[in-house]
Design a protein around this motif. Structure first.
Motif, short mmCIF file in Angstrom:
data_model
loop_
_atom_site.label_atom_id
_atom_site.label_comp_id
_atom_site.label_asym_id
_atom_site.label_seq_id
_atom_site.Cartn_x
_atom_site.Cartn_y
_atom_site.Cartn_z
N LEU A 1 0.74 9.70 -4.76
CA LEU A 1 0.56 10.89 -3.93
C LEU A 1 1.79 11.06 -3.02
CD1 LEU A 1 -3.16 10.37 -2.89
CD2 LEU A 1 -2.31 12.15 -4.42
N PRO A 2 2.92 11.49 -3.59
CA PRO A 2 4.14 11.60 -2.78
C PRO A 2 3.95 12.53 -1.59
CG PRO A 2 4.61 11.88 -5.13
CD PRO A 2 3.12 11.89 -4.99
N GLY A 3 4.38 12.08 -0.42
CA GLY A 3 4.31 12.89 0.78
C GLY A 3 2.95 12.94 1.45
N TYR A 4 1.97 12.28 0.88
CA TYR A 4 0.60 12.38 1.43
C TYR A 4 0.45 11.58 2.72
CZ TYR A 4 -4.48 12.10 1.74
OH TYR A 4 -5.78 12.15 2.18
N VAL A 5 0.91 10.33 2.72
CA VAL A 5 0.77 9.49 3.91
C VAL A 5 2.02 9.66 4.78
CG1 VAL A 5 0.65 7.13 4.78
CG2 VAL A 5 -0.78 7.83 2.84
N LEU B 1 -8.80 11.84 -3.57
CA LEU B 1 -9.77 10.78 -3.28
C LEU B 1 -9.90 9.82 -4.46
CD1 LEU B 1 -12.54 12.89 -1.50
CD2 LEU B 1 -10.84 11.40 -0.44
N ALA B 2 -9.90 10.35 -5.65
CA ALA B 2 -9.99 9.48 -6.83
C ALA B 2 -8.77 8.56 -6.93
CB ALA B 2 -10.13 10.33 -8.09
N ARG B 3 -7.61 9.09 -6.64
CA ARG B 3 -6.39 8.29 -6.71
C ARG B 3 -6.36 7.25 -5.58
NH1 ARG B 3 -2.51 13.53 -7.91
NH2 ARG B 3 -3.11 13.76 -10.10
N LEU B 4 -6.82 7.64 -4.40
CA LEU B 4 -6.87 6.68 -3.30
C LEU B 4 -7.85 5.55 -3.61
CD1 LEU B 4 -6.83 9.12 -0.26
CD2 LEU B 4 -5.00 7.54 -0.92
N ALA B 5 -8.99 5.90 -4.19
CA ALA B 5 -9.98 4.88 -4.55
C ALA B 5 -9.37 3.86 -5.52
CB ALA B 5 -11.21 5.53 -5.16
N LYS B 6 -8.59 4.33 -6.47
CA LYS B 6 -7.96 3.44 -7.43
C LYS B 6 -6.93 2.54 -6.74
CE LYS B 6 -5.78 3.49 -12.02
NZ LYS B 6 -4.66 2.58 -11.72
N ILE B 7 -6.16 3.11 -5.83
CA ILE B 7 -5.17 2.31 -5.10
C ILE B 7 -5.85 1.19 -4.34
CG2 ILE B 7 -3.57 2.36 -3.15
CD1 ILE B 7 -2.81 5.22 -4.08
N TYR C 1 0.83 -1.20 0.00
CA TYR C 1 0.00 0.00 0.00
C TYR C 1 0.87 1.25 0.00
CZ TYR C 1 -2.51 3.92 1.99
OH TYR C 1 -2.99 5.18 2.23
N LEU C 2 1.90 1.29 0.85
CA LEU C 2 2.75 2.48 0.92
C LEU C 2 3.49 2.74 -0.39
CD1 LEU C 2 4.20 2.18 4.54
CD2 LEU C 2 2.58 3.89 3.69
N ARG C 3 3.95 1.69 -1.03
CA ARG C 3 4.61 1.88 -2.33
C ARG C 3 3.65 2.52 -3.32
NH1 ARG C 3 6.87 -3.23 -1.20
NH2 ARG C 3 5.25 -4.24 -2.45
N ALA C 4 2.41 2.02 -3.35
CA ALA C 4 1.43 2.52 -4.31
C ALA C 4 1.07 3.98 -4.02
CB ALA C 4 0.19 1.64 -4.29
N VAL C 5 0.81 4.31 -2.74
CA VAL C 5 0.37 5.66 -2.42
C VAL C 5 1.53 6.65 -2.56
CG1 VAL C 5 0.78 5.66 0.10
CG2 VAL C 5 -1.15 6.93 -0.85
#
Length: 267
Positions: free
Chosen positions: A17-21, A57-63, A9-13
């Protein structure tokens, strides 16, 4: 499996979304040392660097849609302001239950029990040490949450079992996960009320058997099923599970509830 899923999950996010999580903490059965590959999800608290915008949110949904379907990677997203207030009002925040990413509904995962689990047992994958997060749990809020959850969710559901099973043969085989859910769940809340701590579903089976020996056999069978053993449950078992829900909830209200609002004891 747990590390593989969280790292994936962390690799994907991080890629999208760099720096988001900024923080990721494992809670739930994995943190309690009772994770079962056949029955458990991976539950997390995810701390972000900013509130999520529409594109986020759209990118998170895809992840989340592309993560493995079993076990589920579940969790709640906390933006910086909320990571200091530890909300328990079920406000709408991004969250994932059973692998489904949701953004537009109240988040029932925001509870005092979640924050108690994080504070005492959370496993850091990314971010500051759990002890430095300043997680706050109000004991009175915790008490009221557990009492009302026992009444409004567990007992309300169990009240419907006789009608739901009308016409169903007593020895008809039912979904084992449903029966085990109602056998083990309320006992966990009772334990928290009694001890101010959180236990796993497996430990809740032992606790239920000690609290009400008449349900010990069903509790132990439920624990064995969660551990991957071949156990079958019938309509009679679900009715018994409903009886155990009422026994546990009524006992909790008698011991820990407010006398003027306590539900009369069954029987």
């Amino acid at each position: 499996m747990i590390e593989e899923l969280t790292r994936g999950y962390l690799r994907a996010v991080d890629q999208v979304l760099p720096g988001y999580v900024q923080g990721l903490y494992v809670v739930g059965s994995a943190a309690l040392g009772a994770w079962q590959s056949s029955a458990s999800d991976v539950d997390t608290v995810i701390m972000t660097s900013r509130p999520a915008a529409g594109d986020d949110l759209a990118r998170l949904a895809k992840i989340h849609a592309e993560l493995p379907r079993s076990p589920h990677f579940d969790g709640v997203y906390l933006e910086p302001e909320l990571a200091h207030s530890w909300p328990t009002d079920r406000r709408a925040v991004p969250f994932v239950v059973d692998g489904e990413f949701t953004t537009d509904r109240p988040c029932g995962e925001l509870t005092p029990v979640l924050w108690l689990t994080l504070r005492r047992y959370g496993i850091r994958v990314r971010g500051p040490a759990v002890a430095s997060l300043g997680v706050r749990v109000d004991p009175e809020q915790l008490r009221r949450y557990n009492l009302h959850n026992l009444r409004e969710y567990w007992q309300a559901a169990a009240d419907g079992f006789p009608a739901d099973l009308a016409g169903v043969a007593p020895d008809a085989i039912l979904d084992a996960g449903t029966v085990s859910w109602f056998v083990l769940g309320p006992a966990r809340l009772h334990y928290t009320l009694a001890h101010g701590d959180v236990i796993s579903k497996a430990a809740a089976g032992e606790y239920l058997g000690q609290l009400f020996p008449e349900y010990a056999d069903l509790a132990h069978r439920s624990v064995r099923w969660r551990a991957g053993e071949a156990e079958r449950f019938t309509a009679t078992d679900l009715i018994t599970a409903g009886d155990s829900v009422h026994a546990v909830a009524d006992d909790a209200w008698r011991r820990f509830g407010d006398p003027e609002t306590a539900r009369p004891l069954a029987g």
